[in-house]
Design a protein around this motif. Sequence first.
Motif, short mmCIF file in Angstrom:
data_model
loop_
_atom_site.label_atom_id
_atom_site.label_comp_id
_atom_site.label_asym_id
_atom_site.label_seq_id
_atom_site.Cartn_x
_atom_site.Cartn_y
_atom_site.Cartn_z
N GLU A 190 -29.02 -16.69 26.04
CA GLU A 190 -28.17 -17.26 24.28
C GLU A 190 -27.71 -15.93 23.69
O GLU A 190 -27.20 -15.47 23.32
N GLN A 191 -28.86 -15.08 23.96
CA GLN A 191 -28.97 -14.13 22.90
C GLN A 191 -28.12 -12.66 23.77
O GLN A 191 -27.14 -11.87 23.61
N ALA A 192 -27.95 -12.94 25.03
CA ALA A 192 -27.08 -12.06 26.04
C ALA A 192 -24.91 -12.98 25.72
O ALA A 192 -24.25 -11.75 25.86
N ALA A 193 -25.65 -14.57 25.58
CA ALA A 193 -24.44 -14.41 25.30
C ALA A 193 -23.53 -13.92 23.76
O ALA A 193 -21.94 -13.93 23.77
N MET A 194 -24.40 -14.25 22.95
CA MET A 194 -23.96 -13.41 21.25
C MET A 194 -23.81 -12.43 21.63
O MET A 194 -22.91 -12.16 21.37
N ARG A 195 -24.35 -11.35 22.46
CA ARG A 195 -24.34 -10.33 22.27
C ARG A 195 -22.58 -9.80 23.39
O ARG A 195 -21.75 -8.97 22.74
N THR A 196 -22.21 -10.60 24.55
CA THR A 196 -20.73 -10.32 25.04
C THR A 196 -20.12 -11.17 23.82
O THR A 196 -18.65 -10.77 23.83
N ALA A 197 -19.98 -12.71 22.83
CA ALA A 197 -18.96 -12.17 22.47
C ALA A 197 -19.13 -11.93 21.22
O ALA A 197 -17.60 -11.70 20.22
N GLY A 198 -19.88 -11.10 20.63
CA GLY A 198 -20.21 -9.91 19.27
C GLY A 198 -20.12 -10.66 18.10
O GLY A 198 -19.40 -9.60 16.66
N ILE A 199 -20.47 -11.48 17.84
CA ILE A 199 -20.09 -12.24 16.67
C ILE A 199 -22.47 -12.65 16.65
O ILE A 199 -22.70 -13.51 17.95
N GLN A 200 -22.34 -13.34 15.18
CA GLN A 200 -23.67 -13.91 14.76
C GLN A 200 -22.68 -14.84 14.37
O GLN A 200 -22.23 -15.56 14.43
N GLY A 201 -24.15 -16.04 14.95
CA GLY A 201 -24.02 -17.63 14.60
C GLY A 201 -24.77 -18.55 15.06
O GLY A 201 -25.52 -18.30 16.13
#
Length: 317
Positions: free
Chosen positions: A152-163
Amino acid sequence: MREKAKNAMRLILEKAHFEVDEVDDPLDLSAVREGVCLLVLCSNDKEVINQFDQTNYSLMVNDHEMTCKKLLFTLDKEIITENCIQWGVDEFVRYAGEAVLADIVDRELALDLSATKTKKVAASGTASTGPSTIPQEKSGITLPHFPIKFSEQAAMRTAGIQGTAKLRFMPYYLFHYKSTGEQVYKDRRIPFDADGWGAINAINGIKLEMDGKQVVEDEIPAGAEVADPHIAKEEASERIVNELIERLTQKVRIKQEKGDAIFYEEKILKPDKKNITVESKQVYIPVWQIRGKKIIEVNAFTGELLSEPMDEGVEVF
């Protein structure tokens, strides 16, 4: 090198909203945030690193003892640690770049420190690096799917957003196509041989280049969502055949001379549909959907950002 690395690590941690301070040698930094204590060492010295790896550190805050996590940044690819979060060149470059971007757009850097990045010696004797924490609790629902390799955290880094992130399993038709045969026109022989794998999204029809060697028949994590297909298997197979015919179609131009005149004749040659076979089965690809200011989806198997998020047709198990 050490001083520059320390300054860069400070920027990374500050952009992740840590309170950062320098500490005495041989360590470099301490960082505290919301009950998390982190000690940082930037070094290539094997003896110093080994001591750091084997030592347990704690911090006393308001009469409460807090165990500290340890973050090592080293350029030595041969270093193997067991009790540290270990960053090499790849992690350093990624987080340093993301920290600069976070500073430019004034947002918090999503930094994953939930699991060690250390290199572990496998049974074969080779070293491997593992991704961040992956959901382990099973749902009891068994599906053929590609494994979850990005957290999940790796995906957030890729997405560049918090949520808010949730794991979704998107239906695909995994297909293996094969084309044979040829056509002969005048003195030209045109073969139509082709053999390959791919996957087509059963919701929006987008294709991916994937083979089925890594598909597993296993339970999916608890709390994950499973989306229903909108495209029938037969329709998907028909699309694959038509696109393959279009890709293999060739325009042949033949030069001919008659007396003093020269002219060219063109012929469109297509493979015969009866010489094309497509074998397909339904599988699922795990996707992290991050809902923040906008919705962004990241392939949990490849780590790639999806170009078109899919929000409809979700059935919750």
